[in-house]
Design a protein around this motif. Structure first.
Motif, PDB file in Angstrom:
ATOM      1  N   ILE A   1       0.846  -1.273   0.067  1.00 37.11           N
ATOM      2  CA  ILE A   1       0.053  -0.015   0.131  1.00 37.11           C
ATOM      3  C   ILE A   1       0.832   1.155  -0.004  1.00 37.11           C
ATOM      4  N   TYR A   2       0.583   2.213  -0.594  1.00 36.95           N
ATOM      5  CA  TYR A   2       0.971   3.547  -0.651  1.00 36.95           C
ATOM      6  C   TYR A   2       0.019   4.640  -0.406  1.00 36.95           C
ATOM      7  N   LEU A   3       0.007   5.518   0.746  1.00 34.87           N
ATOM      8  CA  LEU A   3      -1.022   6.435   0.824  1.00 34.87           C
ATOM      9  C   LEU A   3      -0.147   7.722   1.215  1.00 34.87           C
ATOM     10  N   GLU A   4      -0.484   9.109   0.383  1.00 30.80           N
ATOM     11  CA  GLU A   4       0.419  10.013   0.470  1.00 30.80           C
ATOM     12  C   GLU A   4       0.303  10.376   1.976  1.00 30.80           C
ATOM     13  N   SER A   5      -0.637  10.077   3.131  1.00 34.53           N
ATOM     14  CA  SER A   5      -0.626  10.692   4.226  1.00 34.53           C
ATOM     15  C   SER A   5       0.244   9.973   5.068  1.00 34.53           C
ATOM     16  N   ASP A   6       0.678   8.534   4.569  1.00 34.19           N
ATOM     17  CA  ASP A   6       1.112   7.874   5.542  1.00 34.19           C
ATOM     18  C   ASP A   6       2.728   7.276   5.169  1.00 34.19           C
ATOM     19  N   HIS A   7       3.088   7.470   3.956  1.00 31.66           N
ATOM     20  CA  HIS A   7       4.205   6.986   3.224  1.00 31.66           C
ATOM     21  C   HIS A   7       4.911   7.924   2.375  1.00 31.66           C
ATOM     22  N   HIS A   8       6.059   7.643   2.326  1.00 30.52           N
ATOM     23  CA  HIS A   8       6.966   8.513   1.795  1.00 30.52           C
ATOM     24  C   HIS A   8       8.280   8.103   0.899  1.00 30.52           C
ATOM     25  N   ASP A   9       8.946   8.872   0.268  1.00 31.26           N
ATOM     26  CA  ASP A   9      10.230   8.415  -0.444  1.00 31.26           C
ATOM     27  C   ASP A   9      10.113   7.142  -1.374  1.00 31.26           C
ATOM     28  N   ASP A  10       8.779   7.242  -2.343  1.00 30.26           N
ATOM     29  CA  ASP A  10       8.530   5.965  -3.099  1.00 30.26           C
ATOM     30  C   ASP A  10       8.575   4.470  -2.383  1.00 30.26           C
ATOM     31  N   ALA A  11       8.543   4.405  -1.163  1.00 35.28           N
ATOM     32  CA  ALA A  11       8.604   3.240  -0.436  1.00 35.28           C
ATOM     33  C   ALA A  11       7.292   2.746   0.005  1.00 35.28           C
ATOM     34  N   TRP A  12       6.782   1.441  -0.401  1.00 39.93           N
ATOM     35  CA  TRP A  12       5.647   0.800  -0.297  1.00 39.93           C
ATOM     36  C   TRP A  12       5.225   0.827   1.432  1.00 39.93           C
ATOM     37  N   GLY A  13       4.253   0.540   1.888  1.00 39.90           N
ATOM     38  CA  GLY A  13       3.876   0.516   3.196  1.00 39.90           C
ATOM     39  C   GLY A  13       3.600  -0.867   3.424  1.00 39.90           C
ATOM     40  N   ASP A  14       3.453  -1.227   4.913  1.00 37.21           N
ATOM     41  CA  ASP A  14       2.955  -2.607   5.231  1.00 37.21           C
ATOM     42  C   ASP A  14       1.371  -2.739   5.360  1.00 37.21           C
ATOM     43  N   PHE A  15       0.627  -3.561   4.508  1.00 34.87           N
ATOM     44  CA  PHE A  15      -0.601  -3.482   4.501  1.00 34.87           C
ATOM     45  C   PHE A  15      -1.202  -4.020   5.945  1.00 34.87           C
ATOM     46  N   SER A  16      -0.359  -4.938   6.724  1.00 36.42           N
ATOM     47  CA  SER A  16      -0.815  -5.550   7.558  1.00 36.42           C
ATOM     48  C   SER A  16      -1.095  -4.501   8.869  1.00 36.42           C
ATOM     49  N   THR A  17      -0.469  -3.293   8.776  1.00 36.19           N
ATOM     50  CA  THR A  17      -0.483  -2.584   9.847  1.00 36.19           C
ATOM     51  C   THR A  17      -2.087  -1.763   9.802  1.00 36.19           C
ATOM     52  N   TYR A  18      -2.787  -2.055   8.733  1.00 35.79           N
ATOM     53  CA  TYR A  18      -3.967  -1.554   8.287  1.00 35.79           C
ATOM     54  C   TYR A  18      -5.278  -2.500   8.777  1.00 35.79           C
ATOM     55  N   ALA A  19      -4.986  -3.296   9.876  1.00 35.86           N
ATOM     56  CA  ALA A  19      -5.942  -4.494  10.185  1.00 35.86           C
ATOM     57  C   ALA A  19      -7.090  -3.959  10.856  1.00 35.86           C
ATOM     58  N   GLU A  20      -6.944  -2.611  11.409  1.00 33.97           N
ATOM     59  CA  GLU A  20      -8.127  -1.743  12.042  1.00 33.97           C
ATOM     60  C   GLU A  20      -9.468  -1.636  11.086  1.00 33.97           C
ATOM     61  N   TRP A  21      -8.977  -1.581   9.631  1.00 35.89           N
ATOM     62  CA  TRP A  21      -9.947  -1.638   8.782  1.00 35.89           C
ATOM     63  C   TRP A  21     -10.591  -2.756   8.271  1.00 35.89           C
ATOM     64  N   ASP A  22     -10.385  -4.150   8.917  1.00 31.21           N
ATOM     65  CA  ASP A  22     -11.163  -5.233   8.615  1.00 31.21           C
ATOM     66  C   ASP A  22     -12.641  -5.135   8.712  1.00 31.21           C
ATOM     67  N   HIS A  23     -13.148  -5.777   7.851  1.00 27.37           N
ATOM     68  CA  HIS A  23     -14.730  -5.760   7.956  1.00 27.37           C
ATOM     69  C   HIS A  23     -15.035  -6.658   9.079  1.00 27.37           C
ATOM     70  N   TRP A  24     -16.228  -6.341   9.713  1.00 24.63           N
ATOM     71  CA  TRP A  24     -16.612  -6.951  11.092  1.00 24.63           C
ATOM     72  C   TRP A  24     -16.839  -8.647  10.702  1.00 24.63           C
ATOM     73  N   LEU A  25     -16.820  -8.903   9.659  1.00 22.24           N
ATOM     74  CA  LEU A  25     -16.905 -10.493   9.514  1.00 22.24           C
ATOM     75  C   LEU A  25     -15.706 -11.000   9.872  1.00 22.24           C
ATOM     76  N   TRP A  26     -14.620 -10.325   9.400  1.00 20.70           N
ATOM     77  CA  TRP A  26     -13.240 -10.772   9.587  1.00 20.70           C
ATOM     78  C   TRP A  26     -12.772 -10.569  11.024  1.00 20.70           C
ATOM     79  N   LYS A  27     -13.337  -9.674  11.655  1.00 21.46           N
ATOM     80  CA  LYS A  27     -12.952  -9.322  13.066  1.00 21.46           C
ATOM     81  C   LYS A  27     -13.848 -10.491  14.026  1.00 21.46           C
ATOM     82  N   GLU A  28     -15.013 -10.918  13.668  1.00 20.64           N
ATOM     83  CA  GLU A  28     -15.516 -11.871  14.323  1.00 20.64           C
ATOM     84  C   GLU A  28     -15.176 -13.220  13.895  1.00 20.64           C
ATOM     85  N   HIS A  29     -14.953 -13.525  12.697  1.00 23.23           N
ATOM     86  CA  HIS A  29     -14.137 -14.918  12.106  1.00 23.23           C
ATOM     87  C   HIS A  29     -12.856 -14.819  11.588  1.00 23.23           C
ATOM     88  N   ALA A  30     -11.781 -14.727  12.679  1.00 22.60           N
ATOM     89  CA  ALA A  30     -10.402 -14.239  12.182  1.00 22.60           C
ATOM     90  C   ALA A  30      -9.850 -15.695  11.567  1.00 22.60           C
TER      91      ALA A  30
END
Length: 491
Positions: free
Chosen positions: A382-411
């Motif tokens: 992932i690359y979001l202008e607000s979070d990442h810089h210098d042409d470096a990809w970000g770690d998508f696993s750090t966005y687990a807070e955005w998981d859908h409720w289905l995946w939060k209940e059935h991990a």
């Protein structure tokens, strides 16, 4: 989070206590001719080149693909947008087709509370018996078994005690079985693709509206953890104004397609002798369509496709198949890789790819980009202008807070494909038990499948753009909920 790789078994091949009501009487009489057709085709039929419905050659496929330039046919019923399932305490399910895919999905229905598997159908008696034994082992009453010929599904659908039919049969049978289910007042879910020509898609839309029964595409990839996380982030504006996305089914299936036991004959390989376009767009198209709210404020309006020469299957055959094998009678025309560009009413662009005939790692691409950043899958990054810089990809696993409720209940859901299959079954049957509107409907199913005939026609006409029908007949302009569903108050 490590991305799962799809295993090689992908794919092979209603109201409680009611009989069809008065509103279905006229439709039921029409069903008589349909029900006697043989559509659960086995290896012999496929080898003979029959069992293909109307779409038997590229020429007829192109002929039937010409419909979208005309206006939508007059509506025969009322829209199914926003129509909930009838509430029921137990969802009574019938499985039609018990090959690799159907057998795997049966396990998941048996794992979900509030589901009873009441009937099974497959022309191979041994498969049906093994499936029935699973049902009994799960502590449920013995299901009715339909094994008397390739059209015995018609008898099953007339039982009157089936709420939902799951269709996991070879592609050419999907339309006829779905049609039979609707005409018998049964909600139906169909494995990809929904049908193979545009007039069939329109007919299923019309039948769903007339019979007031849902006809859904059983698109499991929409329920993937990454897909649902990206969906929620997109709807929260994390990617800004959406601009483009991509999806694919790039999966080396050569060994499976030449294995007579795996697909029970050559039915899937034979489609590469008939159509040149994208045979399997749904896995890639469905998730991106959800991100962009297609049929919910935007819609797909046109598609243009190009395709490579067809070389991969012939070269694989030359390297691996003996001289006397029946496959040597086949001439492959299906493009080894198709690339399609779909334009939406808002000017967004979706790239679709399909390649099952050459060596490559599995990928559905699954990308989404907007004015504030982008996500790309395989591998996930992932690359979001607000979070990442210098042409470096970000770690998508750090966005687990955005998981859908289905995946939060059935991990850690059971089943294949990283749990997305279970999520599909759980959520579908939950909607039926609680009387909720399904996450997607017949209009989505038709839209996600339309690239099958249209990509063929575009390639045949050297990249001429093709109009994608508005299956909603104008209702797409109204925003409405979809996959990004709220957790129901009553679980």
């Amino acid at each position: 989070m490590k991305r799962h790789q799809a295993p090689s078994d992908r794919y092979q091949e209603s109201t409680s206590g009611r009989s069809p009501g008065d509103s279905l009487n006229e439709a039921a009489s029409e069903h008589h001719d349909v029900s006697r057709r043989s559509v659960l085709r086995g290896a012999g039929a496929a080898s003979a080149g029959i069992g293909l419905g109307v779409t038997t050659t590229p020429a007829t496929a192109a002929q039937h693909a010409s419909r979208p330039s005309a206006a939508a046919p007059p509506r025969q019923g009322e829209t199914m947008i926003g129509v909930p399932f009838e509430r029921r305490s137990t969802v009574r399910v019938a499985m039609i087709g018990l090959g690799n895919r159907g057998a795997a999905m049966l396990d998941l229905y048996l794992a979900v509370p509030g589901v009873a598997v009441v009937a099974l159908c497959d022309p191979v008696k041994a498969k049906a018996e093994r499936a029935a034994a699973k049902v009994a082992a799960a502590g449920q009453p013995a299901p009715a078994v339909y094994v008397h010929g390739e059209d015995d599904y018609a008898q099953l659908l007339q039982r009157g005690d089936v709420d939902f039919a799951h269709v996991a049969t070879p592609w050419d049978s999907h339309f006829e079985i779905a049609k039979s289910a609707l005409l018998n007042g049964v909600h139906v879910g169909v494995e990809c693709p929904l049908a193979l020509q545009l007039d069939q898609l329109w007919e299923l839309v019309d039948l769903s509206e007339r019979t007031r029964r849902h006809c859904v595409q059983l698109e499991n990839c929409c329920y993937g953890r990454n897909e649902m996380r990206v969906l929620r982030m997109a709807h929260a504006g994390k990617f800004g104004d959406l601009l483009h996305g991509a999806g694919a089914y790039n999966h080396d299936l050569r060994a499976m397609m030449f294995d007579p036991a795996y697909y029970e004959g050559p039915w899937r390989r034979l489609w590469h002798t008939r159509l040149r376009g994208d045979l399997y767009p749904n896995h890639g198209f469905g998730p991106v369509a959800n991100y962009m709210d297609l049929n919910r404020g935007d819609r797909a309006v046109s598609i243009v496709s190009v395709g490579t020469p067809s070389l991969g299957l012939a070269q694989y055959r030359a390297a691996h198949m003996p001289a006397g094998d029946p496959s040597w009678k086949e001439t492959y025309i299906g493009s080894d890789r198709t690339i399609s560009l779909v334009e939406t009413a808002k000017g967004r662009v979706i790239r679709l790819e399909h390649d099952v005939s050459t060596p490559h790692p599995y990928s559905r691409i699954n990308s989404l980009a907007g004015t504030k950043g982008l996500f790309e899958d395989y591998p996930e990054r992932i690359y979001l202008e607000s979070d990442h810089h210098d042409d470096a990809w970000g770690d998508f696993s750090t966005y687990a807070e955005w998981d859908h409720w289905l995946w939060k209940e059935h991990a850690h859901p059971p089943g294949t494909h990283g749990g997305m299959d279970y999520m599909l079954v759980f959520r579908l049957t939950q909607c039926m038990r609680l009387g909720l509107v399904p996450d997607f409907d017949v209009y989505d199913a038709a839209t996600w499948t339309a690239p099958v005939p249209l990509s063929h026609l575009s390639i045949k006409q050297r990249g001429l753009p093709q109009e994608i029908p508005d299956f909603t007949r104008g209702e797409w302009k109204k925003p409405r909920p979809g996959m990004d569903s709220a957790k129901p108050a009553e679980a």
